[in-house]
Write a protein that holds these residues in place. Sequence first.
Motif, PDB file in Angstrom:
ATOM      1  N   ASN A  83       0.825  -1.209   0.000  1.00 47.33           N
ATOM      2  CA  ASN A  83       0.000   0.000   0.000  1.00 47.33           C
ATOM      3  C   ASN A  83       0.861   1.262   0.000  1.00 47.33           C
ATOM      4  OD1 ASN A  83      -2.540   1.165  -0.183  1.00 47.33           O
ATOM      5  ND2 ASN A  83      -2.719   1.451   2.030  1.00 47.33           N
ATOM      6  N   THR A  84       2.004   1.205  -0.659  1.00 47.48           N
ATOM      7  CA  THR A  84       2.897   2.351  -0.794  1.00 47.48           C
ATOM      8  C   THR A  84       3.152   2.587  -2.277  1.00 47.48           C
ATOM      9  OG1 THR A  84       4.853   0.932  -0.640  1.00 47.48           O
ATOM     10  CG2 THR A  84       4.018   1.895   1.415  1.00 47.48           C
ATOM     11  N   TYR A  85       3.666   3.772  -2.592  1.00 47.75           N
ATOM     12  CA  TYR A  85       3.965   4.099  -3.979  1.00 47.75           C
ATOM     13  C   TYR A  85       5.196   3.336  -4.453  1.00 47.75           C
ATOM     14  CZ  TYR A  85       0.573   7.884  -4.065  1.00 47.75           C
ATOM     15  OH  TYR A  85      -0.585   8.604  -4.027  1.00 47.75           O
ATOM     16  N   THR A  86       5.155   2.923  -5.715  1.00 44.04           N
ATOM     17  CA  THR A  86       6.272   2.207  -6.316  1.00 44.04           C
ATOM     18  C   THR A  86       6.334   2.600  -7.786  1.00 44.04           C
ATOM     19  OG1 THR A  86       7.218   0.043  -6.792  1.00 44.04           O
ATOM     20  CG2 THR A  86       4.835   0.219  -6.848  1.00 44.04           C
ATOM     21  N   ASP A  87       7.498   2.368  -8.391  1.00 34.42           N
ATOM     22  CA  ASP A  87       7.657   2.705  -9.805  1.00 34.42           C
ATOM     23  C   ASP A  87       7.911   1.470 -10.658  1.00 34.42           C
ATOM     24  OD1 ASP A  87      10.103   2.059  -8.837  1.00 34.42           O
ATOM     25  OD2 ASP A  87      11.121   3.871  -9.570  1.00 34.42           O
ATOM     26  N   ILE A  88       7.564   0.299 -10.158  1.00 33.63           N
ATOM     27  CA  ILE A  88       7.746  -0.930 -10.912  1.00 33.63           C
ATOM     28  C   ILE A  88       6.453  -1.237 -11.670  1.00 33.63           C
ATOM     29  CG2 ILE A  88       9.434  -1.837  -9.275  1.00 33.63           C
ATOM     30  CD1 ILE A  88       7.244  -3.563  -8.103  1.00 33.63           C
ATOM     31  N   SER A  89       6.602  -2.026 -12.711  1.00 30.74           N
ATOM     32  CA  SER A  89       5.435  -2.416 -13.504  1.00 30.74           C
ATOM     33  C   SER A  89       4.731  -3.584 -12.810  1.00 30.74           C
ATOM     34  CB  SER A  89       5.849  -2.832 -14.916  1.00 30.74           C
ATOM     35  OG  SER A  89       6.484  -1.751 -15.577  1.00 30.74           O
ATOM     36  N   THR A  90       3.404  -3.482 -12.667  1.00 32.94           N
ATOM     37  CA  THR A  90       2.640  -4.497 -11.942  1.00 32.94           C
ATOM     38  C   THR A  90       1.409  -4.910 -12.753  1.00 32.94           C
ATOM     39  OG1 THR A  90       1.381  -2.807 -10.774  1.00 32.94           O
ATOM     40  CG2 THR A  90       3.375  -3.634  -9.700  1.00 32.94           C
ATOM     41  N   LEU A  91       0.946  -6.116 -12.468  1.00 33.51           N
ATOM     42  CA  LEU A  91      -0.294  -6.649 -13.043  1.00 33.51           C
ATOM     43  C   LEU A  91      -1.267  -6.882 -11.892  1.00 33.51           C
ATOM     44  CD1 LEU A  91      -2.026  -7.959 -15.307  1.00 33.51           C
ATOM     45  CD2 LEU A  91      -0.913 -10.133 -14.709  1.00 33.51           C
ATOM     46  N   TYR A  92      -2.451  -6.302 -12.022  1.00 33.65           N
ATOM     47  CA  TYR A  92      -3.479  -6.459 -10.983  1.00 33.65           C
ATOM     48  C   TYR A  92      -4.719  -7.070 -11.617  1.00 33.65           C
ATOM     49  CZ  TYR A  92      -6.850  -5.335  -7.341  1.00 33.65           C
ATOM     50  OH  TYR A  92      -7.823  -5.423  -6.363  1.00 33.65           O
ATOM     51  N   ASN A  93      -5.231  -8.114 -10.998  1.00 33.00           N
ATOM     52  CA  ASN A  93      -6.402  -8.844 -11.502  1.00 33.00           C
ATOM     53  C   ASN A  93      -7.404  -8.978 -10.349  1.00 33.00           C
ATOM     54  OD1 ASN A  93      -7.039 -12.161 -12.865  1.00 33.00           O
ATOM     55  ND2 ASN A  93      -8.110 -10.257 -13.183  1.00 33.00           N
ATOM     56  N   GLY A  94      -8.605  -8.425 -10.549  1.00 35.05           N
ATOM     57  CA  GLY A  94      -9.611  -8.463  -9.498  1.00 35.05           C
ATOM     58  C   GLY A  94     -10.858  -9.234  -9.913  1.00 35.05           C
ATOM     59  N   TYR A  95     -11.528  -9.843  -8.937  1.00 33.81           N
ATOM     60  CA  TYR A  95     -12.755 -10.612  -9.147  1.00 33.81           C
ATOM     61  C   TYR A  95     -13.770 -10.200  -8.088  1.00 33.81           C
ATOM     62  CZ  TYR A  95      -9.515 -13.565 -11.776  1.00 33.81           C
ATOM     63  OH  TYR A  95      -8.562 -14.017 -12.651  1.00 33.81           O
ATOM     64  N   PRO A 277     -38.882   7.623   0.802  1.00 35.89           N
ATOM     65  CA  PRO A 277     -37.506   7.095   0.854  1.00 35.89           C
ATOM     66  C   PRO A 277     -37.465   5.650   0.381  1.00 35.89           C
ATOM     67  CG  PRO A 277     -38.098   8.191   2.910  1.00 35.89           C
ATOM     68  CD  PRO A 277     -39.363   8.051   2.128  1.00 35.89           C
ATOM     69  N   SER A 278     -36.297   5.236  -0.072  1.00 35.61           N
ATOM     70  CA  SER A 278     -36.088   3.864  -0.503  1.00 35.61           C
ATOM     71  C   SER A 278     -34.946   3.250   0.288  1.00 35.61           C
ATOM     72  CB  SER A 278     -35.792   3.795  -2.002  1.00 35.61           C
ATOM     73  OG  SER A 278     -34.628   4.539  -2.312  1.00 35.61           O
ATOM     74  N   LEU A 279     -35.068   1.958   0.558  1.00 31.39           N
ATOM     75  CA  LEU A 279     -34.093   1.230   1.359  1.00 31.39           C
ATOM     76  C   LEU A 279     -33.615   0.042   0.545  1.00 31.39           C
ATOM     77  CD1 LEU A 279     -32.745   1.104   4.188  1.00 31.39           C
ATOM     78  CD2 LEU A 279     -34.606  -0.439   4.871  1.00 31.39           C
ATOM     79  N   ALA A 280     -32.291  -0.127   0.448  1.00 33.65           N
ATOM     80  CA  ALA A 280     -31.716  -1.209  -0.356  1.00 33.65           C
ATOM     81  C   ALA A 280     -30.669  -1.946   0.460  1.00 33.65           C
ATOM     82  CB  ALA A 280     -31.099  -0.664  -1.639  1.00 33.65           C
ATOM     83  N   LEU A 281     -30.632  -3.250   0.299  1.00 29.17           N
ATOM     84  CA  LEU A 281     -29.659  -4.121   0.959  1.00 29.17           C
ATOM     85  C   LEU A 281     -28.767  -4.727  -0.103  1.00 29.17           C
ATOM     86  CD1 LEU A 281     -28.662  -5.626   3.521  1.00 29.17           C
ATOM     87  CD2 LEU A 281     -30.344  -7.412   2.978  1.00 29.17           C
ATOM     88  N   SER A 282     -27.459  -4.701   0.154  1.00 31.26           N
ATOM     89  CA  SER A 282     -26.514  -5.238  -0.823  1.00 31.26           C
ATOM     90  C   SER A 282     -25.395  -5.956  -0.094  1.00 31.26           C
ATOM     91  CB  SER A 282     -25.945  -4.121  -1.713  1.00 31.26           C
ATOM     92  OG  SER A 282     -25.259  -3.159  -0.934  1.00 31.26           O
ATOM     93  N   GLY A 283     -24.743  -6.846  -0.800  1.00 34.74           N
ATOM     94  CA  GLY A 283     -23.618  -7.591  -0.249  1.00 34.74           C
ATOM     95  C   GLY A 283     -22.792  -8.173  -1.368  1.00 34.74           C
ATOM     96  N   GLY A 284     -21.574  -8.579  -1.028  1.00 37.60           N
ATOM     97  CA  GLY A 284     -20.720  -9.117  -2.068  1.00 37.60           C
ATOM     98  C   GLY A 284     -19.451  -9.714  -1.514  1.00 37.60           C
ATOM     99  N   VAL A 285     -18.718 -10.338  -2.382  1.00 44.98           N
ATOM    100  CA  VAL A 285     -17.426 -10.922  -2.050  1.00 44.98           C
ATOM    101  C   VAL A 285     -16.465 -10.591  -3.186  1.00 44.98           C
ATOM    102  CG1 VAL A 285     -18.132 -13.112  -3.089  1.00 44.98           C
ATOM    103  CG2 VAL A 285     -16.225 -13.072  -1.489  1.00 44.98           C
ATOM    104  N   SER A 286     -15.215 -10.286  -2.846  1.00 42.68           N
ATOM    105  CA  SER A 286     -14.233  -9.904  -3.858  1.00 42.68           C
ATOM    106  C   SER A 286     -12.864 -10.448  -3.477  1.00 42.68           C
ATOM    107  CB  SER A 286     -14.156  -8.378  -3.992  1.00 42.68           C
ATOM    108  OG  SER A 286     -13.744  -7.788  -2.768  1.00 42.68           O
ATOM    109  N   THR A 287     -12.030 -10.612  -4.464  1.00 43.68           N
ATOM    110  CA  THR A 287     -10.648 -11.064  -4.256  1.00 43.68           C
ATOM    111  C   THR A 287      -9.802 -10.518  -5.391  1.00 43.68           C
ATOM    112  OG1 THR A 287      -9.230 -12.988  -3.883  1.00 43.68           O
ATOM    113  CG2 THR A 287     -10.967 -13.201  -5.538  1.00 43.68           C
ATOM    114  N   SER A 288      -8.469 -10.679  -5.264  1.00 40.32           N
ATOM    115  CA  SER A 288      -7.591 -10.097  -6.276  1.00 40.32           C
ATOM    116  C   SER A 288      -6.300 -10.909  -6.382  1.00 40.32           C
ATOM    117  CB  SER A 288      -7.257  -8.638  -5.932  1.00 40.32           C
ATOM    118  OG  SER A 288      -6.574  -8.570  -4.686  1.00 40.32           O
ATOM    119  N   TYR A 289      -5.591 -10.628  -7.443  1.00 40.05           N
ATOM    120  CA  TYR A 289      -4.296 -11.269  -7.713  1.00 40.05           C
ATOM    121  C   TYR A 289      -3.327 -10.189  -8.165  1.00 40.05           C
ATOM    122  CZ  TYR A 289      -0.745 -13.821 -10.355  1.00 40.05           C
ATOM    123  OH  TYR A 289       0.449 -14.274 -10.850  1.00 40.05           O
ATOM    124  N   TYR A 290      -2.083 -10.221  -7.586  1.00 34.20           N
ATOM    125  CA  TYR A 290      -1.079  -9.195  -7.875  1.00 34.20           C
ATOM    126  C   TYR A 290       0.201  -9.866  -8.346  1.00 34.20           C
ATOM    127  CZ  TYR A 290       2.726  -5.931  -6.841  1.00 34.20           C
ATOM    128  OH  TYR A 290       3.844  -5.161  -6.918  1.00 34.20           O
TER     129      TYR A 290
END
Length: 351
Positions: A83-95, A277-290
């Motif tokens: 979670n810091t700044y870097t100057d290298i090339s990276t690949l990020y894949n999220g689901y 007014p309107s009320l909405a419920l939401s949820g989810g799951v996520s993951t990633s690859y670096y």
Amino acid sequence: MKRLFLSIFTIAAGVSIYASEPWTVERCMQYASEHSHTVRQQQFALDDSRAIKTQAIGAFLPSVYGSTSVQINFGRAINPETNTYTDISTLYNGYGLQASLTVFDGLQRYNQLRMAKANVAMGRSGIMAEKDDVALKVYKAYMDLAYCLGAIDHTSKKRDESLALLHQTEVMAEVGQKSNADVAQMRATLAADEYELTHMQSQTIKARLALQQIMNFPADSTLYIVQPSFHTEPAVTENPAQISEYAAMTNPRIVKAQQAIEAARFNLRAARGALLPSLALSGGVSTSYYKNLNNGVHASFFSQFKNNTGEYVALSLSIPLFSQLSTSSTIRRRKIALSQARENLEYEQSE
């Protein structure tokens, strides 16, 4: 090829026999209600209303959708591991996999569903009303054709009588009992009868074509009808008030107008629900690859897929404050539509 030839021959023979049979008025009305273009258009409208009803039912179900993303960073970027700044090339894949459900929306979906049900019922009444209109048009065209056929028979007999009288007058003129003026008069009468016969034959052709057009009958076939009999009058047991009351409850156009009022009322309630007014419920799951593209030092895909997994649940409340007069304009338009539906019911009842 032989089978195709036999099929075409069978169809052609069927059309010829089908067209040569004398048709009763009931059979003509039944055929027209099954083959009329306007009735088919009403059926398509009913199918569309059913599809809208299914869509309104689906609005009560949760929305579930998945997402994936691929991002390649060149130069200065944030390292997902530190979670810091870097100057290298990276690949990020999220689901991600998300789901959302509207808990309360001012009863908009509920009223839209009831409106859709009313539109389906209105579509059924519309088909019945259109079939009735087509049947009445067929009945009128059938009676016009029957009148023309009867007129041809009557005019033919009158022409034959004039022809016999002309022959009799010519014989009497030869023996001196009639004058040449009498012969000329009978010839004029015969000419008028022949003109009237020709005219009625032309009117019969027009009446037959008009009936076939209303019925959507094949243009390459000739329609023959049964001459109706009017010797007996049907007994009417109800008084006019009872007939009018029965029509007010069962006439498809009146029933359709009543259902239109119901649909317009639910449509107005749905528009008013947008003010709540309107009320909405939401949820989810996520993951990633670096992945580090410079030195290739990174954890395996499956370990990152498991370790980077996160879940969330959210409950959101939306309070409408100002919608650029969109909601108020919609409510006003649907009030007008409700007034128009009521006016149309009064018109149908008066008709």
